[in-house]
Design an enzyme around this catalytic site. Structure first.
Site, PDB file in Angstrom:
ATOM      1  N   PRO A  57       0.844  -1.203   0.000  1.00 10.90           N
ATOM      2  CA  PRO A  57       0.000   0.000   0.000  1.00 10.90           C
ATOM      3  C   PRO A  57       0.878   1.251   0.000  1.00 10.90           C
ATOM      4  CG  PRO A  57      -0.640  -1.512   1.755  1.00 10.90           C
ATOM      5  CD  PRO A  57       0.636  -2.019   1.186  1.00 10.90           C
ATOM      6  N   GLU A  58       0.495   2.241  -0.763  1.00 11.45           N
ATOM      7  CA  GLU A  58       1.263   3.485  -0.799  1.00 11.45           C
ATOM      8  C   GLU A  58       0.571   4.502   0.121  1.00 11.45           C
ATOM      9  OE1 GLU A  58       2.845   4.436  -4.684  1.00 11.45           O
ATOM     10  OE2 GLU A  58       2.720   2.352  -5.316  1.00 11.45           O
TER      11      GLU A  58
ATOM     12  N   LYS B 190       3.855   5.990   4.989  1.00 13.02           N
ATOM     13  CA  LYS B 190       3.165   4.702   5.050  1.00 13.02           C
ATOM     14  C   LYS B 190       2.919   4.241   6.489  1.00 13.02           C
ATOM     15  CE  LYS B 190       5.274   3.332   0.680  1.00 13.02           C
ATOM     16  NZ  LYS B 190       6.153   2.348   0.009  1.00 13.02           N
TER      17      LYS B 190
ATOM     18  N   ARG C 177      13.162  10.445  10.929  1.00 11.08           N
ATOM     19  CA  ARG C 177      13.842   9.721   9.841  1.00 11.08           C
ATOM     20  C   ARG C 177      13.074   9.777   8.530  1.00 11.08           C
ATOM     21  NH1 ARG C 177      14.596   5.468  13.657  1.00 11.08           N
ATOM     22  NH2 ARG C 177      12.966   4.265  12.644  1.00 11.08           N
TER      23      ARG C 177
ATOM     24  N   ASN D 141       5.817   2.074  -5.332  1.00 12.82           N
ATOM     25  CA  ASN D 141       6.245   1.547  -6.614  1.00 12.82           C
ATOM     26  C   ASN D 141       5.404   1.993  -7.807  1.00 12.82           C
ATOM     27  OD1 ASN D 141       8.177  -0.020  -7.808  1.00 12.82           O
ATOM     28  ND2 ASN D 141       6.799  -1.770  -7.984  1.00 12.82           N
TER      29      ASN D 141
ATOM     30  N   ARG E 201      12.508  -3.291  -6.663  1.00  9.09           N
ATOM     31  CA  ARG E 201      11.115  -3.458  -7.111  1.00  9.09           C
ATOM     32  C   ARG E 201      11.056  -3.302  -8.625  1.00  9.09           C
ATOM     33  NH1 ARG E 201       7.335  -2.054  -3.261  1.00  9.09           N
ATOM     34  NH2 ARG E 201       5.944  -3.287  -4.560  1.00  9.09           N
TER      35      ARG E 201
END
Ligand code: ZN
Length: 260
Positions: free
Chosen positions: A2-3, A51, A119, A160, A246
């Site tokens: 999932p994005e 995410k 981060r 991706n 990917r």
């Protein structure tokens, strides 16, 4: 995987169904041991950064990362029997939300949460997102732009499918060293990422091609280049290879390699 649009939409939907209510919180599978600590407490806020999903209860914050296989399912109360590997079940008077297969579902302390957030790079879906640190890092790296777009320390939430679509729409070859990106291209990329992710939140799926009035785009019409074989612009072959671990898709005619 999932994005970011999926996670932001989940934060909205969970908030709409469960906010302000005392919830029954359990881990039918048993692997989320802190669930019992949250039993009967109220959900006071939900949030998404890239995410990562955060559920703020009165007494603790739960951090969830869906990873590749994580999934939420929503049903009307009392919901289905708790079968299979359910990591988390949230139950209000009206709804049941079941989480299975996440990479992470844990109570997170404030300092650990701050470290995690520090981060992460700029989230195009955040209201006050600042793309400047992303631009600074991009100027200093010769890594391919297609790999940089997946790096959550630079952009939080892009994945991706969006990276392939964005690079195609901008005519940029995925292997181009990131530092060769012009400032105007970076600005266009950031603007496009914001627009496409916001559209993804609204439509609950990734759609990058223009809307057609009066009907929903079919799944095979929704994207420009991802998982396609033929380029929609030049009818040439869409090439698929591995970049940043990917699969990337690009048309090397419409996204030519530039001379350095
Ligand atoms: Zn093409």
């Amino acid at each position: 995987m999932p994005e970011g649009h999926t996670i932001h939409r989940l934060a909205q939907d969970l908030s709409r169904d469960l906010l302000g209510q005392s919830l029954s919180v359990s881990s039918p599978q048993g692997r989320f041991e802190d669930a019992s600590r949250l039993q009967g407490t109220r959900l006071i806020k939900t949030g998404a950064v890239g995410k990562h999903l955060f559920l703020h209860f009165e007494t603790a914050v739960v951090h969830i990362h869906l990873g590749l296989f994580g999934r939420f399912r929503r049903s009307k109360a009392p919901g289905p029997e708790a079968r299979g590997a359910l990591r988390l079940r949230l139950v209000s008077d009206a709804y049941v939300w079941d989480l299975s297969g996440p990479t992470c579902c844990e109570v997170i302390a404030e300092d650990a949460r701050n470290e995690l957030l520090a981060r992460l790079g700029a989230d195009p879906l955040a209201d006050a997102a600042n793309p400047k640190p992303a631009w600074e890092r991009i100027q200093k790296t010769a890594r391919p732009i297609g790999a940089v777009l997946l790096d959550q320390r630079i952009f939080a939430g892009l994945g991706n499918v969006y990276r392939a679509e964005i690079l195609f729409m901008l005519g940029i070859h995925p292997e181009m060293p990131a530092k060769n990106l012009a400032k105007r291209e970076f600005n266009a990329l950031w603007k496009l990422a914001r627009e496409l992710l916001a559209r993804g939140v609204k439509e609950k799926r990734i759609v990058t091609r223009p809307a057609v009035k009066g009907r929903r785009l079919r799944r095979e019409e929704a994207l420009h280049v991802y998982a396609r074989r033929t380029c929609e612009k030049c009818e040439g072959t869409v090439r698929r290879w591995t970049l940043g671990a990917r699969a990337i898709y690009a048309c090397e005619t419409c996204q030519p390699q530039r001379q350095a």
